[in-house]
Design a protein around this motif. Structure first.
Motif, PDB file in Angstrom:
ATOM      1  N   SER A 239       0.736  -1.344   0.209  1.00  0.00           N
ATOM      2  CA  SER A 239       0.030   0.177   0.380  1.00  0.00           C
ATOM      3  C   SER A 239       1.046   1.000  -0.155  1.00  0.00           C
ATOM      4  CB  SER A 239      -1.396   0.032   1.171  1.00  0.00           C
ATOM      5  OG  SER A 239      -1.671   0.901   1.333  1.00  0.00           O
ATOM      6  N   SER A 240       0.227   2.120  -0.579  1.00  0.00           N
ATOM      7  CA  SER A 240       1.112   3.430  -0.633  1.00  0.00           C
ATOM      8  C   SER A 240       1.190   4.293   1.102  1.00  0.00           C
ATOM      9  CB  SER A 240       0.508   3.838  -1.859  1.00  0.00           C
ATOM     10  OG  SER A 240      -0.915   4.507  -2.134  1.00  0.00           O
ATOM     11  N   ARG A 241      -0.134   3.476   1.634  1.00  0.00           N
ATOM     12  CA  ARG A 241      -0.538   4.227   2.668  1.00  0.00           C
ATOM     13  C   ARG A 241      -0.074   3.423   3.475  1.00  0.00           C
ATOM     14  NH1 ARG A 241      -4.754   3.028   6.499  1.00  0.00           N
ATOM     15  NH2 ARG A 241      -5.662   4.611   7.659  1.00  0.00           N
ATOM     16  N   THR A 242       0.572   3.677   4.419  1.00  0.00           N
ATOM     17  CA  THR A 242       1.638   2.582   5.863  1.00  0.00           C
ATOM     18  C   THR A 242       1.373   2.727   6.252  1.00  0.00           C
ATOM     19  OG1 THR A 242       4.127   4.330   4.847  1.00  0.00           O
ATOM     20  CG2 THR A 242       4.493   3.175   6.884  1.00  0.00           C
ATOM     21  N   TRP A 277       1.818   9.735  10.723  1.00  0.00           N
ATOM     22  CA  TRP A 277       1.278   7.781   9.526  1.00  0.00           C
ATOM     23  C   TRP A 277       1.557   8.049   8.181  1.00  0.00           C
ATOM     24  CZ3 TRP A 277       3.070   2.978  11.070  1.00  0.00           C
ATOM     25  CH2 TRP A 277       3.160   3.027  12.202  1.00  0.00           C
ATOM     26  N   ARG A 278       0.967   9.710   8.658  1.00  0.00           N
ATOM     27  CA  ARG A 278       1.129   9.872   6.943  1.00  0.00           C
ATOM     28  C   ARG A 278       2.203  10.547   6.268  1.00  0.00           C
ATOM     29  NH1 ARG A 278       0.120  15.233   4.621  1.00  0.00           N
ATOM     30  NH2 ARG A 278      -1.424  15.640   2.971  1.00  0.00           N
ATOM     31  N   GLN A 279       3.085  11.019   6.868  1.00  0.00           N
ATOM     32  CA  GLN A 279       4.046  12.181   6.549  1.00  0.00           C
ATOM     33  C   GLN A 279       5.441  11.041   6.803  1.00  0.00           C
ATOM     34  OE1 GLN A 279       5.327  14.456   9.884  1.00  0.00           O
ATOM     35  NE2 GLN A 279       4.586  16.618   8.459  1.00  0.00           N
ATOM     36  N   VAL A 280       5.449   9.298   7.197  1.00  0.00           N
ATOM     37  CA  VAL A 280       5.805   8.501   6.122  1.00  0.00           C
ATOM     38  C   VAL A 280       4.956   7.506   5.284  1.00  0.00           C
ATOM     39  CG1 VAL A 280       6.885   8.147   8.549  1.00  0.00           C
ATOM     40  CG2 VAL A 280       4.860   6.849   8.027  1.00  0.00           C
ATOM     41  N   SER A 281       4.618   7.749   4.288  1.00  0.00           N
ATOM     42  CA  SER A 281       3.363   7.335   3.103  1.00  0.00           C
ATOM     43  C   SER A 281       4.041   8.325   2.323  1.00  0.00           C
ATOM     44  CB  SER A 281       2.003   7.113   3.426  1.00  0.00           C
ATOM     45  OG  SER A 281       1.608   6.544   4.742  1.00  0.00           O
ATOM     46  N   PRO A 282       3.941   7.540   1.551  1.00  0.00           N
ATOM     47  CA  PRO A 282       4.752   8.413  -0.199  1.00  0.00           C
ATOM     48  C   PRO A 282       2.988   8.472  -0.634  1.00  0.00           C
ATOM     49  CG  PRO A 282       4.746   6.017  -0.837  1.00  0.00           C
ATOM     50  CD  PRO A 282       4.221   5.895   0.578  1.00  0.00           C
ATOM     51  N   ARG A 283       2.122   8.725  -0.511  1.00  0.00           N
ATOM     52  CA  ARG A 283       0.667   8.369  -1.388  1.00  0.00           C
ATOM     53  C   ARG A 283       0.227  10.435  -1.342  1.00  0.00           C
ATOM     54  NH1 ARG A 283      -4.760   5.475   0.267  1.00  0.00           N
ATOM     55  NH2 ARG A 283      -3.457   4.359  -0.991  1.00  0.00           N
ATOM     56  N   ALA A 311      -6.181   2.244  -4.880  1.00  0.00           N
ATOM     57  CA  ALA A 311      -6.195   3.203  -4.432  1.00  0.00           C
ATOM     58  C   ALA A 311      -5.453   4.052  -4.865  1.00  0.00           C
ATOM     59  CB  ALA A 311      -6.642   3.081  -3.044  1.00  0.00           C
ATOM     60  N   THR A 312      -3.877   3.678  -4.660  1.00  0.00           N
ATOM     61  CA  THR A 312      -2.926   4.162  -5.229  1.00  0.00           C
ATOM     62  C   THR A 312      -2.710   5.076  -6.942  1.00  0.00           C
ATOM     63  OG1 THR A 312      -1.251   2.679  -4.130  1.00  0.00           O
ATOM     64  CG2 THR A 312      -0.186   3.645  -6.089  1.00  0.00           C
ATOM     65  N   LEU A 325      -2.858   0.945 -14.536  1.00  0.00           N
ATOM     66  CA  LEU A 325      -2.815  -0.379 -13.664  1.00  0.00           C
ATOM     67  C   LEU A 325      -3.071  -1.610 -14.546  1.00  0.00           C
ATOM     68  CD1 LEU A 325      -2.820  -1.469 -11.163  1.00  0.00           C
ATOM     69  CD2 LEU A 325      -4.887  -1.473 -10.903  1.00  0.00           C
ATOM     70  N   ARG A 326      -2.480  -2.267 -14.791  1.00  0.00           N
ATOM     71  CA  ARG A 326      -3.033  -3.857 -14.889  1.00  0.00           C
ATOM     72  C   ARG A 326      -3.186  -4.618 -14.217  1.00  0.00           C
ATOM     73  NH1 ARG A 326      -4.190  -2.683 -20.713  1.00  0.00           N
ATOM     74  NH2 ARG A 326      -1.982  -1.659 -21.987  1.00  0.00           N
ATOM     75  N   VAL A 327      -4.134  -5.433 -14.347  1.00  0.00           N
ATOM     76  CA  VAL A 327      -4.730  -6.241 -13.949  1.00  0.00           C
ATOM     77  C   VAL A 327      -4.997  -7.298 -14.344  1.00  0.00           C
ATOM     78  CG1 VAL A 327      -6.945  -6.887 -12.195  1.00  0.00           C
ATOM     79  CG2 VAL A 327      -6.210  -4.652 -11.948  1.00  0.00           C
TER      80      VAL A 327
END
Length: 354
Positions: A239-242, A277-283, A311-312, A325-327
């Motif tokens: 996830s891009s949300r850590t 936790w927001r600041q340690v996430s790239p999103r 979500a990313t 995105l390729r699924v």
């Protein structure tokens, strides 16, 4: 009577003079640049302080970012250099493999380098592997299939081991800093490739490929150093949300209870201290990304759920990133039957953007 006539004549002369003065003033105003207003000179009820005596306006001090944060990566200095070919591992019909080391902000980092045969200089890719216990990890482990495919496609491939892996130097702070040091190691891998004279790398054609945890590392690199590379590909990324990753792999893992307790004690629960936790996430920083991104994800991935990449994708699109995105129907985390298709798409994407 005569005096009265003289006073009347004086008044007429005064009115005439005033009329001439008004006409002159009107003519001068008409020559002012259009749009520029004329402010009448009105005496101020109290004198304004001179600039020398005026109080200085307060200077706003911007605090430095938390050292354990993605913004700390924005201003960090990177010193990737010293790429050294330590040992020849294999020679194939298409490329030669070497065990290598390079420098990363004071640490020696090991890796595996594949150098293709053919016309130089070569485009290059840096590979960021997924999680493998450092206690059992060996040099170049984790993306063997991708290394072979990309080297045969004509790319110099530098697969970084990260700190604490294989022959790399030890960093006892890596886990409690949420492995942000891996991002530093990948940034420095790119710099080391560009600076080396051991291999003929085309400096203007460098990409990133990451898998699982390495996909999250790639996201961090893209927001930390916009313009460092030309394109990025991720497979089955975290996830891009850590906070999602913490909840899934650290919070309730009995084998990592000490780390979980330390992180919660030091930084708080994600629900109680969302700022950290927001600041340690790239999103939140996707608007910094300047490179095109390709995401591959299996539809039935039980390790990194597809919803994370969806979500990313939404967050990147909102930020204006060129992303797709390729699924892959029926594919789990590892990719089996449709892996060749994913690699054909990867090489086509890299050729189009490097």
């Amino acid at each position: 009577m005569l005096a009265r006539r003289r006073r009347l004549a004086g008044r007429v002369a005064l009115l005439a003079a005033l009329a001439v003065l008004a006409a002159c003033t009107g003519a001068e105003e008409s020559r002012r640049p259009p749009g520029r207003s004329v402010t009448p000179s009105v005496p101020s009820p109290s004198p304004s302080p001179s600039p020398a005596l005026a109080s200085p306006s307060p200077t706003r001090t911007v605090p430095p970012p938390d050292p354990v944060s993605v913004p700390a990566l924005f201003t960090a200095r990177y010193d990737g250099r010293g790429l050294a070919l330590r040992r020849t591992l294999a020679r194939t019909d298409a490329y030669t493999s070497y065990s290598v080391t390079y420098r990363s902000n004071g640490l020696r980092i090991s890796g595996k380098l594949d150098v293709p045969r053919g016309r130089e200089p070569f485009p290059a890719v840096v590979l960021a592997h997924g999680y493998i216990d450092p206690a059992v990890y060996v040099n170049g482990q984790g993306m063997r299939r991708e290394q072979d495919w990309l080297a045969r496609a004509g790319y110099v491939v530098l697969h970084t081991d990260y700190r604490n892996h294989a022959f790399s130097a030890e960093d006892p702070t890596a886990e409690r800093r949420l492995r942000l040091g891996y991002t530093t190691d990948v940034v420095n891998a790119v710099h080391a490739l560009r600076r080396t004279t051991e291999v003929a790398v085309d400096d203007d054609r460098v990409g990133l490929v990451g898998r699982s945890m390495g996909g999250g590392v790639v996201y961090n690199v893209l927001v930390a150093r916009p313009g460092l590379v030309d394109a990025a590909v991720v497979f089955a990324p975290v996830s891009s949300r850590t906070a999602d990753n913490f909840d899934r792999w650290i919070r309730d893992d009995p084998g990592r209870s000490a780390l979980s307790d330390l992180l919660l004690r030091r930084h708080g629960d994600p629900r109680e201290n969302p700022r950290f936790w927001r600041q340690v996430s790239p999103r939140p920083y996707f608007d910094r990304i300047t490179e095109p991104v390709l995401i591959h994800h299996g539809a039935v991935d039980a390790t990194c759920p597809l919803r994370w990449s969806r979500a990313t994708l939404r967050a990147m699109r909102r930020a204006g990133v060129d992303v797709r995105l390729r699924v892959y129907p029926g594919e789990d985390h590892a990719f089996v039957a449709l892996w060749p298709q994913s690699m054909r798409r990867t090489t086509a994407f890299l050729r189009a953007n490097l």
